[in-house]
Design a protein around this motif. Structure first.
Motif, PDB file in Angstrom:
ATOM      1  N   THR A  81      -0.996   3.992  -2.102  1.00 35.02           N
ATOM      2  CA  THR A  81      -2.198   4.463  -1.409  1.00 35.02           C
ATOM      3  C   THR A  81      -1.828   5.419  -0.291  1.00 35.02           C
ATOM      4  O   THR A  81      -2.458   6.474  -0.114  1.00 35.02           O
ATOM      5  CB  THR A  81      -2.987   3.269  -0.835  1.00 35.02           C
ATOM      6  OG1 THR A  81      -3.411   2.430  -1.908  1.00 35.02           O
ATOM      7  CG2 THR A  81      -4.204   3.741  -0.052  1.00 35.02           C
ATOM      8  N   TRP A 120      -2.587   8.416 -10.625  1.00 33.60           N
ATOM      9  CA  TRP A 120      -3.570   9.019  -9.709  1.00 33.60           C
ATOM     10  C   TRP A 120      -3.649  10.529  -9.947  1.00 33.60           C
ATOM     11  O   TRP A 120      -4.744  11.102  -9.987  1.00 33.60           O
ATOM     12  CB  TRP A 120      -3.161   8.719  -8.276  1.00 33.60           C
ATOM     13  CG  TRP A 120      -4.001   9.335  -7.209  1.00 33.60           C
ATOM     14  CD1 TRP A 120      -5.185   8.862  -6.707  1.00 33.60           C
ATOM     15  CD2 TRP A 120      -3.709  10.538  -6.467  1.00 33.60           C
ATOM     16  NE1 TRP A 120      -5.646   9.694  -5.706  1.00 33.60           N
ATOM     17  CE2 TRP A 120      -4.762  10.734  -5.545  1.00 33.60           C
ATOM     18  CE3 TRP A 120      -2.671  11.464  -6.499  1.00 33.60           C
ATOM     19  CZ2 TRP A 120      -4.794  11.810  -4.665  1.00 33.60           C
ATOM     20  CZ3 TRP A 120      -2.699  12.537  -5.624  1.00 33.60           C
ATOM     21  CH2 TRP A 120      -3.761  12.703  -4.719  1.00 33.60           C
ATOM     22  N   TYR A 155     -10.906   3.650   0.139  1.00 32.50           N
ATOM     23  CA  TYR A 155      -9.608   3.927  -0.471  1.00 32.50           C
ATOM     24  C   TYR A 155      -9.585   3.654  -1.977  1.00 32.50           C
ATOM     25  O   TYR A 155      -9.236   4.551  -2.757  1.00 32.50           O
ATOM     26  CB  TYR A 155      -8.501   3.152   0.262  1.00 32.50           C
ATOM     27  CG  TYR A 155      -8.217   3.722   1.624  1.00 32.50           C
ATOM     28  CD1 TYR A 155      -7.386   4.831   1.764  1.00 32.50           C
ATOM     29  CD2 TYR A 155      -8.790   3.188   2.766  1.00 32.50           C
ATOM     30  CE1 TYR A 155      -7.133   5.384   3.011  1.00 32.50           C
ATOM     31  CE2 TYR A 155      -8.539   3.727   4.016  1.00 32.50           C
ATOM     32  CZ  TYR A 155      -7.717   4.822   4.138  1.00 32.50           C
ATOM     33  OH  TYR A 155      -7.470   5.380   5.360  1.00 32.50           O
ATOM     34  N   PRO A 156      -9.930   2.448  -2.433  1.00 36.70           N
ATOM     35  CA  PRO A 156      -9.945   2.250  -3.890  1.00 36.70           C
ATOM     36  C   PRO A 156     -10.978   3.114  -4.590  1.00 36.70           C
ATOM     37  O   PRO A 156     -10.766   3.555  -5.724  1.00 36.70           O
ATOM     38  CB  PRO A 156     -10.262   0.750  -4.044  1.00 36.70           C
ATOM     39  CG  PRO A 156     -10.872   0.334  -2.755  1.00 36.70           C
ATOM     40  CD  PRO A 156     -10.237   1.196  -1.710  1.00 36.70           C
ATOM     41  N   GLY A 165       0.782  -1.231   0.000  1.00 37.27           N
ATOM     42  CA  GLY A 165       0.000   0.000   0.000  1.00 37.27           C
ATOM     43  C   GLY A 165       0.810   1.276   0.000  1.00 37.27           C
ATOM     44  O   GLY A 165       0.338   2.310   0.484  1.00 37.27           O
ATOM     45  N   SER A 174       1.905   4.318 -10.374  1.00 37.09           N
ATOM     46  CA  SER A 174       0.556   4.387  -9.791  1.00 37.09           C
ATOM     47  C   SER A 174       0.220   5.780  -9.273  1.00 37.09           C
ATOM     48  O   SER A 174      -0.885   6.289  -9.494  1.00 37.09           O
ATOM     49  CB  SER A 174       0.424   3.362  -8.654  1.00 37.09           C
ATOM     50  OG  SER A 174       0.596   2.049  -9.140  1.00 37.09           O
ATOM     51  N   SER A 193      -9.390   6.580  -4.822  1.00 35.66           N
ATOM     52  CA  SER A 193      -8.232   6.536  -5.717  1.00 35.66           C
ATOM     53  C   SER A 193      -8.650   6.523  -7.181  1.00 35.66           C
ATOM     54  O   SER A 193      -8.007   7.158  -8.028  1.00 35.66           O
ATOM     55  CB  SER A 193      -7.388   5.306  -5.404  1.00 35.66           C
ATOM     56  OG  SER A 193      -6.267   5.233  -6.264  1.00 35.66           O
ATOM     57  N   ALA A 194      -9.719   5.816  -7.500  1.00 35.42           N
ATOM     58  CA  ALA A 194     -10.193   5.727  -8.880  1.00 35.42           C
ATOM     59  C   ALA A 194     -10.605   7.086  -9.434  1.00 35.42           C
ATOM     60  O   ALA A 194     -10.638   7.289 -10.649  1.00 35.42           O
ATOM     61  CB  ALA A 194     -11.365   4.750  -8.969  1.00 35.42           C
ATOM     62  N   GLN A 202     -13.254   0.089   1.660  1.00 32.96           N
ATOM     63  CA  GLN A 202     -13.487   0.336   0.233  1.00 32.96           C
ATOM     64  C   GLN A 202     -13.448   1.818  -0.113  1.00 32.96           C
ATOM     65  O   GLN A 202     -13.464   2.183  -1.296  1.00 32.96           O
ATOM     66  CB  GLN A 202     -14.836  -0.262  -0.183  1.00 32.96           C
ATOM     67  CG  GLN A 202     -14.841  -1.779  -0.242  1.00 32.96           C
ATOM     68  CD  GLN A 202     -13.775  -2.312  -1.192  1.00 32.96           C
ATOM     69  OE1 GLN A 202     -13.701  -1.917  -2.346  1.00 32.96           O
ATOM     70  NE2 GLN A 202     -12.926  -3.204  -0.683  1.00 32.96           N
ATOM     71  N   ASP A 248      -8.994  -1.500   6.526  1.00 34.69           N
ATOM     72  CA  ASP A 248      -9.290  -2.155   5.254  1.00 34.69           C
ATOM     73  C   ASP A 248     -10.674  -1.689   4.823  1.00 34.69           C
ATOM     74  O   ASP A 248     -11.683  -2.277   5.186  1.00 34.69           O
ATOM     75  CB  ASP A 248      -9.246  -3.675   5.441  1.00 34.69           C
ATOM     76  CG  ASP A 248      -9.418  -4.424   4.132  1.00 34.69           C
ATOM     77  OD1 ASP A 248      -9.353  -3.781   3.072  1.00 34.69           O
ATOM     78  OD2 ASP A 248      -9.632  -5.655   4.180  1.00 34.69           O
ATOM     79  N   ARG A 300      -4.426  -1.491   5.788  1.00 37.48           N
ATOM     80  CA  ARG A 300      -5.496  -2.455   5.480  1.00 37.48           C
ATOM     81  C   ARG A 300      -5.803  -3.347   6.679  1.00 37.48           C
ATOM     82  O   ARG A 300      -5.855  -4.577   6.593  1.00 37.48           O
ATOM     83  CB  ARG A 300      -5.117  -3.310   4.276  1.00 37.48           C
ATOM     84  CG  ARG A 300      -4.873  -2.505   3.003  1.00 37.48           C
ATOM     85  CD  ARG A 300      -4.399  -3.402   1.886  1.00 37.48           C
ATOM     86  NE  ARG A 300      -3.883  -2.624   0.775  1.00 37.48           N
ATOM     87  CZ  ARG A 300      -3.087  -3.121  -0.173  1.00 37.48           C
ATOM     88  NH1 ARG A 300      -2.734  -4.390  -0.150  1.00 37.48           N
ATOM     89  NH2 ARG A 300      -2.658  -2.344  -1.150  1.00 37.48           N
TER      90      ARG A 300
END
Length: 257
Positions: free
Chosen positions: A36, A66, A200-201, A33, A62, A204-205, A198, A196, A168
């Protein structure tokens, strides 16, 4: 002009230049991570009004990706794709040169970084943050990596701070308890951990960090980044105050008759 020429010349004015503070996100193991953590930390500083740069040394790019997806309405973060091919006449310092006025630099490093590359990144850093997942393999890998950091000698020479962030995390699990025991044995600060989630993703998207989200959506996670960011700023303030005292002592010595 020699030091003795300055003695008795009256009080000297001490001017301390405020440099950009460099935070290295590093771990030899992949998948822990780093990106992230790097992107979210950059978003935090930017939302706090700090002129922030995100430097990506990871060939996967990555963090650079971003930044490309980050909306113009979000707090500005300057991107430096340090992993790209340098020109034959371009030095590393020129290639990665920071724009004027940058206050915080977050560095996303590649997995497997050792030897000379690790030494250079640590030498440039004011603080090293090691993200770690709550698993036996990750704990073992992080132990070896922190020892390798210590072997470079940079920590002792320049009083650099190492911080380990549990990433996470699922609370109230056996592995999280074991990870906390590991951190206590290592003697590193335990400032906070990242769940952990959701969030975060999802963020990030969109080129966003947790600090960019509405508080109603991510209240608990935003508080974790405030804890981490506040701790980092406190460490930098302590270092700046120590440097200022040293400069004043030197100035007082030179001003003596």
């Amino acid at each position: 002009m020699h030091n003795e020429d300055l003695r008795g010349a009256g009080p000297l004015r001490v001017i301390q230049r405020t440099p950009a503070r460099n935070i290295l996100i590093a771990n030899a193991k992949g998948g822990c991570g780093k990106s992230t953590l790097a992107t979210n930390l950059a978003a935090y500083f930017a939302n706090r009004g700090r002129a922030t740069a995100l430097m990506d040394f990871d060939p996967q790019g990555s963090s650079a990706y971003w930044l490309k997806t980050r909306p113009e309405s979000a707090a500005a973060v300057t991107g430096i794709a340090a992993f790209t091919q340098q020109g034959s006449n371009e030095t590393r310092n020129f290639h990665n040169r920071l724009p004027r006025g940058i206050e915080r630099v977050v560095v996303d490093s590649p997995a497997g970084m050792t030897g000379t590359a690790l030494y250079h990144r640590i030498s440039d850093a004011d603080m090293i943050i090691v993200p770690i997942l709550p698993s036996p393999i990750d704990i073992h890998s992080a132990t070896n990596f922190i020892r390798e950091i210590e072997i470079t000698g940079c920590l002792r020479e320049r009083n650099k701070q190492v911080l380990v962030i549990a990433n996470r995390v699922k609370a109230n699990t056996v592995m999280f308890a074991k990870l906390n025991e590991f951190l206590q044995e290592m003697g590193v600060p335990r400032v906070t951990h990242m769940r952990d989630s959701q969030l975060y993703p999802g963020a990030s998207a969109q080129g966003l960090g947790i600090s960019d989200l509405a508080r109603s959506r991510a209240e608990a996670e935003k508080d974790r980044w405030v804890q981490l960011g506040s701790w980092i700023e406190t460490q930098f303030a302590i270092r700046a105050a120590s440097t200022q005292r040293t400069l004043e002592q030197q100035a007082n010595y030179l001003s003596r008759p």
